[in-house]
Design an enzyme around this catalytic site. Structure first.
Site, PDB file in Angstrom:
ATOM      1  N   LYS A  50       0.805  -1.225   0.000  1.00 39.78           N
ATOM      2  CA  LYS A  50       0.000   0.000   0.000  1.00 39.78           C
ATOM      3  C   LYS A  50       0.841   1.280   0.000  1.00 39.78           C
ATOM      4  O   LYS A  50       0.333   2.354  -0.308  1.00 39.78           O
ATOM      5  CB  LYS A  50      -0.974  -0.011   1.175  1.00 39.78           C
ATOM      6  CG  LYS A  50      -1.986  -1.146   1.021  1.00 39.78           C
ATOM      7  CD  LYS A  50      -3.224  -0.978   1.846  1.00 39.78           C
ATOM      8  CE  LYS A  50      -4.240  -2.052   1.469  1.00 39.78           C
ATOM      9  NZ  LYS A  50      -5.508  -1.917   2.138  1.00 39.78           N
ATOM     10  N   SER A  75      -7.993   1.075   9.378  1.00 43.18           N
ATOM     11  CA  SER A  75      -7.495   0.556  10.653  1.00 43.18           C
ATOM     12  C   SER A  75      -6.230  -0.262  10.425  1.00 43.18           C
ATOM     13  O   SER A  75      -5.665  -0.821  11.356  1.00 43.18           O
ATOM     14  CB  SER A  75      -8.560  -0.320  11.316  1.00 43.18           C
ATOM     15  OG  SER A  75      -8.890  -1.393  10.457  1.00 43.18           O
TER      16      SER A  75
END
Length: 311
Positions: A50, A75
């Site tokens: 990511k 989260s």
């Protein structure tokens, strides 16, 4: 999104990411019956793919937008990725996290310079809090998976894999929010030679599998899976790419995910998270399909809670 878009994206983010190693194992090839090439994004900065999409998304903002900062709700890995990418680019990052998120994750985000704003653990609360930050500070919202610039960034992992091994028959990725598999499918389409993209998905959260069947974005009734990174659903930016360029999504049971994860830890000697093991589990689930095929696997991340291993 074009081939040139991917090339420009990769050139842009190179100073901020690692070109992660590709590992092979004769023993694992023997177990699977396929010739496997593991693109190890668990060795990426902040421990997951990511970082690629986060860096690209921030770099594509105007100078004025950068001054106002960025915001996301996550989260997990994208919270850390956006914080670290923003820190490296001198941009403020507001991270909305559910108050139930593990303390270790909140600490990691703060360690990367992110400003954590806690909210109730519902999607509505996360979106509402993000909207308020946008309005109050003028920050630009960046979605973890349903954003063109994020999708392009995630596709660069497959680009690097195909640069090293251009003759792959398949590339297999886990499927959660859809950013990784959409970017991978674009890269395989533009840079592969007859290379098909396959997704692996937990049976417990098989919304992407059902979405491809129905032709519209489906939701999950439950999120009861060990693959905690794959509990999100597809979006309107990545779903059309998945429809066009993904050949199939293979569903796997929880026990299969644990078995696959254990083999990767024991035989490949790497720390990978359950979500990463889903792609390898899909190959073990469909051995006949992959038999003798050169197959790339994106090991999506290695951010594991070592106090709660499944074995």
């Amino acid at each position: 999104m074009t081939k040139q878009d991917l090339i420009e994206c990769h050139n842009r983010i190179k100073p901020f990411i690692h070109n992660t190693p590709v590992l092979t194992s004769r023993l694992i090839n023997g177990v699977s019956g396929a010739e496997l090439f593991f693109k190890c994004e668990n060795f990426q900065r902040m421990g997951a793919f990511k970082m690629r999409g986060a860096a690209n998304a921030i770099m594509q903002l105007s100078e004025e937008q950068k001054r106002q900062g960025v915001v996301t709700h996550s989260s997990g890995n994208f919270a850390q990725a956006l914080s670290l990418a923003a820190q490296g680019l001198g941009v403020k990052a507001y991270i909305v996290m559910p108050n139930t998120a593990p303390q270790v994750k909140k600490d990691a985000v703060r360690g990367y310079g992110g400003l954590v704003i806690e909210c109730e653990p519902t999607l509505e609360a996360r979106e509402r809090e993000s909207k308020q930050i946008e309005e109050k500070y003028g920050a630009t919202f960046i979605h973890p998976s349903n954003d063109d610039q994020v999708i392009l960034g995630q596709g660069t992992a497959c680009m690097e894999l195909l640069e090293a091994y251009p003759n792959l028959d398949y590339v297999v990725t886990p499927v959660g929010g859809g950013g990784l598999i959409a970017g991978t499918a674009l890269a395989a389409h533009y840079f592969g030679k007859e290379c098909s993209t396959i997704g692996g998905e937990p049976l417990e959260t098989d919304d992407a599998y059902r979405s491809l069947l129905s032709g519209k974005i489906e939701s999950n009734e439950t999120t009861n899976t060990i693959a905690d990174g794959l509990k999100t659903q597809l979006g309107d930016r990545n779903f059309p790419i998945i429809q066009q360029h993904v050949e199939e999504i293979i569903r796997v049971k929880e026990a299969e995910i644990v078995t696959a994860m254990r083999i990767l830890w024991e035989r490949l000697k790497i720390v990978c998270e359950p979500s990463s093991a889903v792609a390898f589990a899909a190959i073990l689930n469909q051995k006949e399909k992959f038999k003798g095929k050169k197959t790339g696997i994106i090991i999506s991340g290695g951010n594991v809670d070592l106090a709660h291993l499944p074995f």
